[in-house]
Structure formats: C-alpha cells, structure tokens
Design a protein around this motif. Structure first.
Motif, PDB file in Angstrom:
ATOM      1  N   SER A 161      -0.966   4.696   4.401  1.00  0.00           N
ATOM      2  CA  SER A 161      -1.324   3.384   4.930  1.00  0.00           C
ATOM      3  C   SER A 161      -0.201   2.888   5.839  1.00  0.00           C
ATOM      4  O   SER A 161       0.973   2.975   5.479  1.00  0.00           O
ATOM      5  CB  SER A 161      -1.545   2.385   3.796  1.00  0.00           C
ATOM      6  N   PRO A 162      -0.547   2.312   7.010  1.00  0.00           N
ATOM      7  CA  PRO A 162       0.487   1.763   7.894  1.00  0.00           C
ATOM      8  C   PRO A 162       0.847   0.316   7.569  1.00  0.00           C
ATOM      9  O   PRO A 162       1.571  -0.322   8.334  1.00  0.00           O
ATOM     10  CB  PRO A 162      -0.174   1.856   9.273  1.00  0.00           C
ATOM     11  N   LEU A 163       0.364  -0.209   6.438  1.00  0.00           N
ATOM     12  CA  LEU A 163       0.570  -1.628   6.145  1.00  0.00           C
ATOM     13  C   LEU A 163       2.049  -1.994   6.070  1.00  0.00           C
ATOM     14  O   LEU A 163       2.474  -3.019   6.618  1.00  0.00           O
ATOM     15  CB  LEU A 163      -0.139  -2.009   4.846  1.00  0.00           C
ATOM     16  N   THR A 164       2.852  -1.186   5.386  1.00  0.00           N
ATOM     17  CA  THR A 164       4.278  -1.501   5.278  1.00  0.00           C
ATOM     18  C   THR A 164       4.938  -1.489   6.649  1.00  0.00           C
ATOM     19  O   THR A 164       5.751  -2.370   6.977  1.00  0.00           O
ATOM     20  CB  THR A 164       4.988  -0.513   4.343  1.00  0.00           C
ATOM     21  N   PHE A 189      -8.075 -10.180   7.949  1.00  0.00           N
ATOM     22  CA  PHE A 189      -6.978  -9.233   7.907  1.00  0.00           C
ATOM     23  C   PHE A 189      -6.060  -9.430   9.113  1.00  0.00           C
ATOM     24  O   PHE A 189      -6.527  -9.805  10.194  1.00  0.00           O
ATOM     25  CB  PHE A 189      -7.496  -7.789   7.919  1.00  0.00           C
ATOM     26  N   VAL A 190      -4.770  -9.135   8.935  1.00  0.00           N
ATOM     27  CA  VAL A 190      -3.815  -9.327  10.025  1.00  0.00           C
ATOM     28  C   VAL A 190      -3.097  -8.040  10.413  1.00  0.00           C
ATOM     29  O   VAL A 190      -2.203  -8.067  11.258  1.00  0.00           O
ATOM     30  CB  VAL A 190      -2.789 -10.428   9.675  1.00  0.00           C
ATOM     31  N   ALA A 191      -3.480  -6.907   9.811  1.00  0.00           N
ATOM     32  CA  ALA A 191      -2.832  -5.629  10.127  1.00  0.00           C
ATOM     33  C   ALA A 191      -3.737  -4.491   9.687  1.00  0.00           C
ATOM     34  O   ALA A 191      -4.617  -4.654   8.838  1.00  0.00           O
ATOM     35  CB  ALA A 191      -1.470  -5.516   9.434  1.00  0.00           C
ATOM     36  N   ASP A 192      -3.495  -3.327  10.253  1.00  0.00           N
ATOM     37  CA  ASP A 192      -4.228  -2.129   9.839  1.00  0.00           C
ATOM     38  C   ASP A 192      -3.842  -1.737   8.417  1.00  0.00           C
ATOM     39  O   ASP A 192      -2.671  -1.768   8.047  1.00  0.00           O
ATOM     40  CB  ASP A 192      -3.891  -0.958  10.769  1.00  0.00           C
ATOM     41  N   ALA A 207       0.849  -1.194   0.000  1.00  0.00           N
ATOM     42  CA  ALA A 207       0.000   0.000   0.000  1.00  0.00           C
ATOM     43  C   ALA A 207       0.879   1.236   0.000  1.00  0.00           C
ATOM     44  O   ALA A 207       1.977   1.225   0.564  1.00  0.00           O
ATOM     45  CB  ALA A 207      -0.911   0.002   1.229  1.00  0.00           C
ATOM     46  N   PRO A 208       0.406   2.302  -0.641  1.00  0.00           N
ATOM     47  CA  PRO A 208       1.221   3.526  -0.708  1.00  0.00           C
ATOM     48  C   PRO A 208       1.326   4.201   0.650  1.00  0.00           C
ATOM     49  O   PRO A 208       0.403   4.127   1.469  1.00  0.00           O
ATOM     50  CB  PRO A 208       0.451   4.398  -1.702  1.00  0.00           C
ATOM     51  N   GLU A 209       2.447   4.853   0.870  1.00  0.00           N
ATOM     52  CA  GLU A 209       2.665   5.579   2.126  1.00  0.00           C
ATOM     53  C   GLU A 209       2.484   7.082   1.961  1.00  0.00           C
ATOM     54  O   GLU A 209       2.671   7.833   2.911  1.00  0.00           O
ATOM     55  CB  GLU A 209       4.055   5.246   2.662  1.00  0.00           C
TER      56      GLU A 209
END
Length: 290
Positions: free
Chosen positions: A51-54, A240-243, A12-14
């Motif tokens: 996104s905080p995914l990374t 899902f496993v993360a925000d 996801a983009p930051e």
C-alpha cells in the motif's frame, strides 16, 4: 509556545507478509477467519504487494511542514509509525500546542472519534503534556473542495457522475452521527465547484463482517446505470485523500471489472496525494486550530 501539527491516518502494510499482523491491529487482537486473511492478502498482491498510504501520508506531512514552518508529525492507528510511537517524538520536541487532524474529512464517532480516543490514550502513555486542538471535521473546507474539483475537471463532462465515501456499519452508528450527511455535503460542494448538475452518491468498501452497512452500494448504482443504457461513468471517492487499497483495488480493479462486464467504462480522478490545494486546505485547518 512551541506549536506543531499532528496528522493521523488508518495505516496500511507495506508488504504482503505483514497483512496478517496488520489485520490483528485492525481487529484489536481478535482472531479473524483464514478466508478474510487470504482475501485481503490477494488484494494487496493485486495492487503490487504494497500500500502507498504511508508514502503519501509522509509526503503530505512534509509538504504541510514546509508550508506552515512548524513541526508536522504523523501517526497511524493500525500500522507503523503507530500514533504511540509518534507521541514520543512530540514529547521529545517539546511541543506545547498541537493541531490534530485526521486524514478523513468527514466526522463519525466510528472513524475520527476512534482516532481521537486512541491519540489521547497514546499521549497519556507517552507522557505528552501538549494541548491538543482537534479539527474534528473539515468536510466543507473550501480549499479541500477545490482540491477535489481540480482533480475531477479533466474527466468532465461525464455521462454519469458517482461520488463515493467509505461505508460504515449501520448498527454501530449512534443516533445523530453526522457522517452520511457530511459525505453527501462534500460531494454536493465538489459537484457545484466542478459545474456538475446531475450526480449520484454511493458508499463503497463495505466490510466483510456482515450486517447492514451504509448504502447504496457502488455495484447497485452501476447496475442501474447499465439498465438505463449508460456507457461511461466517472467515480470520485471524496471520502479519501490518498491512494490505498480501497482506491487501488476496490475502484481500479473490482469496480472497473464490474462496470466493464456491464458495458460501462469506469474512470476516476487522480487521488489528492501530493495535491498543493490539499496541502493548502490542511494548512487552513491547522491554522484555525492553532
């Protein structure tokens, strides 16, 4: 034999400025509509522009490496660090056997299957000779179930309990694809682990491409709860496993507002993110592969 672990995720983009480029990867280079671009941009703006995914994927990889004591790599299908970039690191590290885990517990050819194909292509392009052992599904891993239940228990009891997972386009699902059954099985196991007797299941975040997607939708469930006089709902996204945006926007903003307009207070448990139980679950899955 030098062993390691590979975690793969959507990516996801930051930055909001990167949304257009990101959507190009998601669509495989096919052009998208300006309307979809602006809608997705507005969602990232609504959750703070990033996104905080990374961040969470990196944290999960680092925690798993500390627990296992072997190199743990992570790569994204649609954003940096791309799986192809990660394969260079795997080659340079001299890894001979790699446990590969998609950060999506339930299997579908449309999701996990695609990550597996992209990883094989990236490994070949990078000249990686390591043996890949895939954990194709870990939807019923006991420590995963405990990780979800651990996050959920502080919100109980709930007047209405709704579990969710990401929807997929029905027309693209192959006959016998196990995704829906595995999603519902995860929900049933978490409910049992948390001592919940009555619960419902819905699919969320249906795409913007039209056609039939897996349902029922969250909105239809909330409509039914409102009609029945329910005033409090706990929603737990066990797919899902993360925000990321499907949690922070779709649930925390979109569904929250939809529920509030119908007199319902909507709550959700904290995402797994840095859950020690989830790290332990990934470790068990990796050890079975290695």
């Amino acid at each position: 034999m030098k062993q390691g672990v590979l975690l793969v995720a959507h990516g996801a983009p930051e930055r909001v400025e990167d949304v257009e480029e990101y959507l190009g990867y998601v669509r495989g280079g096919r052009p998208g509509s300006p309307q979809v671009l602006e809608e997705v941009r507005s969602r990232y703006i609504a959750i703070g522009g990033s996104s905080p995914l990374t961040k969470w994927t990196r944290a999960q990889a680092e925690a798993l490496q500390r627990l296992l004591g072997v190199p743990v790599f992570f790569g994204m299908r649609n954003w940096h660090p791309f799986i192809r970039e990660t394969m260079d690191l795997v080659r340079e590290a001299g890894i001979e056997k790699l446990a590969a885990i998609c950060l999506a517990p339930q299997f579908s050819e449309l999701s996990v299957g695609l990550y597996m194909r992209r990883t094989r292509e990236a490994a070949a392009a990078a000249g990686v000779k390591a043996e890949f052992v895939w954990a194709t599904s870990y939807h019923a891993e006991p420590l995963l179930i405990e990780a979800y239940a651990e996050r959920l228990r502080p919100l109980l009891p709930a007047q209405k309990m709704l579990f969710t997972a990401h929807s997929l386009p029905q027309q693209a699902l192959a006959a016998g694809d196990p995704y829906e059954a595995e999603c519902r099985a995860t929900a049933a196991a978490v409910a049992a682990g948390a001592g919940i007797a009555e619960w419902d299941f819905a699919f969320q975040s249906q795409g913007m491409t039209g056609g039939e997607w897996l349902g029922p939708t969250v909105e239809s469930c909330l409509d039914g709860y409102a009609a029945a006089g329910a005033r409090e709902v706990v929603l737990d996204p066990v797919g899902f496993v993360a925000d990321h945006v499907e949690v922070l926007f779709d649930i925390d903003i979109l569904f929250h507002e939809y529920a509030a307009a119908r007199g319902i207070a909507l709550r959700r448990p904290e995402s797994l993110n840095d859950s020690a139980a989830y790290t332990a679950a990934l470790a068990e899955v990796a050890k079975r592969c290695l």
